[in-house]
Design a protein around this motif. Structure first.
Motif: not given
Length: 199
Positions: A125-131, A159-160, A193-195
């Motif tokens: 749903s969500l993927l985030a990394v601090e700048r 995922a999108e 995308v798909w895995r």
């Protein structure tokens, strides 16, 4: 271990991280228009809390080392959420989004139209990394940990990606394009995308 699953006491920090990172994304700037960055971060914090709470029940939240990156995912059973629970979620969205609810709903419904429905799968749903931590391998740590879950369960993942650069990056971990870019009226294209699970 470089990654761990978030505890209940981590969830506020997870929402803070998501709000800060996604306040830089055009998609969320278009949903919540006319806000300065501080106001946008405030509304996104509450917006993402809805999904973080849901993932705590139907999926999981991975945290990278130093809690500078997170991956929020859902297990296959999340596809079978009851109508009653969906109504509760909708009520929460209306409250959080206020006048921006129609735009948020248009985006959410647009994603739903493209979401695969015939095959059980996990969903990022969500993927985030601090700048300040980008380029230090945190995305790889999160995806390696998550992919191990997929391979153990022998299930694929969907995922999108909100950016083409993310779509290009994620290919290193076995994700490939599943269709043409997703086009939702009024928003930038997204990249599905798909895995497949690997032995």
């Amino acid at each position: 271990m470089k990654c761990r699953h978030a505890k209940d006491t981590d969830l506020e920090n997870v929402c803070d991280l998501l709000a800060i990172v996604f306040s830089e994304e055009p998609v969320h700037q278009l949903i919540f228009t006319g806000r300065d960055r501080e106001s946008l971060i405030d509304v996104l914090r509450n917006f993402f809390r809805i999904y973080v709470n849901l993932a705590s029940k139907y999926g999981g939240i991975l945290l990278a080392e130093n809690d500078a990156g997170t991956l929020v995912y859902f297990r296959p059973e999340a596809m079978a959420i009851s109508k009653e629970e969906l109504t509760i979620i909708d009520t929460q969205l209306r409250k959080v989004c206020g006048v921006d609810y129609p735009k948020a709903l248009a985006f959410i419904d647009g994603l739903e139209q493209y979401h695969p429905k015939n095959l059980p799968h996990y969903y990022i749903s969500l993927l985030a990394v601090e700048r300040s931590y980008r380029g230090r391998g945190l995305v790889g740590d999160l995806l390696n940990e998550f992919n191990a879950i997929l391979d153990k369960d022998k299930l694929p993942c969907y995922a999108e990606c909100t950016r083409f650069s993310t779509r290009t990056l994620i290919r290193r971990w076995g994700y490939f394009d599943t269709s043409l870019p997703i086009s939702i009226d009024g928003f930038p294209n997204l990249y599905p995308v798909w895995r497949e699970p690997q032995s």
